[in-house]
Design a protein around this motif. Structure first.
Motif, mmCIF file in Angstrom:
data_model
loop_
_atom_site.group_PDB
_atom_site.id
_atom_site.type_symbol
_atom_site.label_atom_id
_atom_site.label_comp_id
_atom_site.label_asym_id
_atom_site.label_seq_id
_atom_site.Cartn_x
_atom_site.Cartn_y
_atom_site.Cartn_z
ATOM 1 N N LEU A 220 2.508 1.765 -3.346
ATOM 2 C CA LEU A 220 1.460 2.028 -4.329
ATOM 3 C C LEU A 220 0.974 3.474 -4.246
ATOM 4 O O LEU A 220 0.798 4.141 -5.269
ATOM 5 N N TYR A 221 0.748 3.965 -3.052
ATOM 6 C CA TYR A 221 0.176 5.298 -2.908
ATOM 7 C C TYR A 221 1.213 6.384 -3.130
ATOM 8 O O TYR A 221 0.908 7.449 -3.661
ATOM 9 N N VAL A 222 2.432 6.125 -2.722
ATOM 10 C CA VAL A 222 3.483 7.112 -2.978
ATOM 11 C C VAL A 222 3.698 7.238 -4.489
ATOM 12 O O VAL A 222 3.741 8.346 -5.041
ATOM 13 N N ARG B 101 0.822 -1.212 0.000
ATOM 14 C CA ARG B 101 0.000 0.000 0.000
ATOM 15 C C ARG B 101 0.859 1.267 0.000
ATOM 16 O O ARG B 101 0.600 2.217 -0.721
ATOM 17 N N THR B 102 1.865 1.255 0.823
ATOM 18 C CA THR B 102 2.714 2.433 0.951
ATOM 19 C C THR B 102 3.356 2.794 -0.387
ATOM 20 O O THR B 102 3.241 3.929 -0.864
#
Lengths: 206, 206
Positions: free
Chosen positions: B134-136, B131-132
DNA sequence: ACCTGAACACCGTTCAAGT
DNA sequence: ACCTGAACACCGTTCAAGT
């Protein structure tokens, strides 16, 4: 009719319903005047949007940063970007579209810069840290309103991942991607990790 | 007239000139037919845009990940998101608007998930890392085309920072913010830092 | 200086009518 | 089954004309 009244009314429309709902003709009707009157007082649609952002910016103030440790205070300053964007999503979008995002963000950027300085970062390293945090936070702020639940996707990521079968992908990833994300959690987690890495070895200025 | 011809033509317009340049009437004229024909074959504008994204997605393939160390390979997988968005900015934007961003991104997401697994991440930690990153990366990809020089700002950040005088802000930050950013450099730097932090202590699977 | 109506050049969409 | 023209309800913008 005055320029101020026109801008206020337009600002209210955009703030509550988004920029798509703002039309010169509807705005004029709502003000009880002819569309051409708007052209006389503020100019065309683009100039109106710029005026909107300008008024909105002038009302902005950065709120106080909280936290005891330098890292906490930096995260707090960064969090203000997100809080602000969540409070005024439509106006943030317009500011970006009109190339005025930097103007709106400046007060928050200054607050962040002060915290990085207070944390003891200097020179090239401080500059890099500033850019890194700014872009991670700025990106997150753009991403968030485009993700469910803010914008319901027709093919949500969770559903797509439910059909994935791949022995080379860990079960923890599959589980995470099949559940709705906790955006607040991801934001905090990412920033904490990043700030810790950026501050490693720095000594707070007295 | 066929559905395929209509979609191909529309795809070409959007790919080269952006979604704003796509109108039902202009598209019809370009195809030498009446606007209503498009309605018969593919439906209204929204359905046309969805069909566009679908066709575009079907042509996509994730290219091979490179790098020797797990960290290098993860960064390489992440870099594909950026490369892809830079190659097809208009179509990426449409996919996002139509809530189909996840569909387009899935192949790249799978490649990233495999690299995280190969790096030895497991369970909840692997999910969070996914998630980290992916969102960055997703945020960066949204941010980049809105920044100069891709979109010239009317009040560029650099100019605003030139007027800043603040003894509480380190000179390195002022210098950095007064110069145009090197987006590629920020992207690489941020990812390296983040991936290193996320992998700390992990042991590559055999 | 301020406001108006008429007009122009566009939109997306519907629908009855054609073949 | 496939395509059309006419019509409807919108846009942003310009401009000559009013007061």
């Amino acid at each position: 009719m005055t320029r101020d009244r026109i801008i206020d009314e337009a600002l209210a429309i955009v703030e509550s319903d988004g920029v798509d709902q703002l039309s010169m003709r509807k705005l004029a009707a709502q003000l009880g005047t002819a569309p051409t009157t708007i052209y006389w007082h503020v100019g065309g649609r683009e100039q109106l949007l710029d005026a909107l952002v300008e008024r909105y910016t002038s009302r902005l103030v950065a709120s106080a940063v909280s936290g005891r440790s330098p890292a906490e205070r930096i995260v707090s300053a960064a969090r203000q970007f997100r809080d602000h964007a969540r409070d005024h999503p439509h106006l943030s979008a317009v500011a970006h579209e009109r190339g005025l995002g930097a103007t709106v963000a400046l007060p928050l950027q200054l607050a962040l810069a002060r915290e990085l300085t207070a944390a003891g970062l200097r020179g090239r390293r401080a500059g890099r840290a500033m850019r890194t945090i700014l872009y991670v936070v700025g990106g997150f702020v753009l991403l968030e309103p485009r993700l469910p639940p803010a914008t319901p996707a027709r093919r949500p990521s969770e559903d797509l991942w439910r059909d994935v079968e791949d022995a080379d992908i860990d079960l923890g990833i599959l589980q995470e991607m099949r559940a709705p994300p906790d955006l607040g959690d991801v934001f905090e987690h990412t920033l904490e990790l990043l700030v810790a890495a950026l501050l490693r070895g720095a000594r707070p200025a007295r």
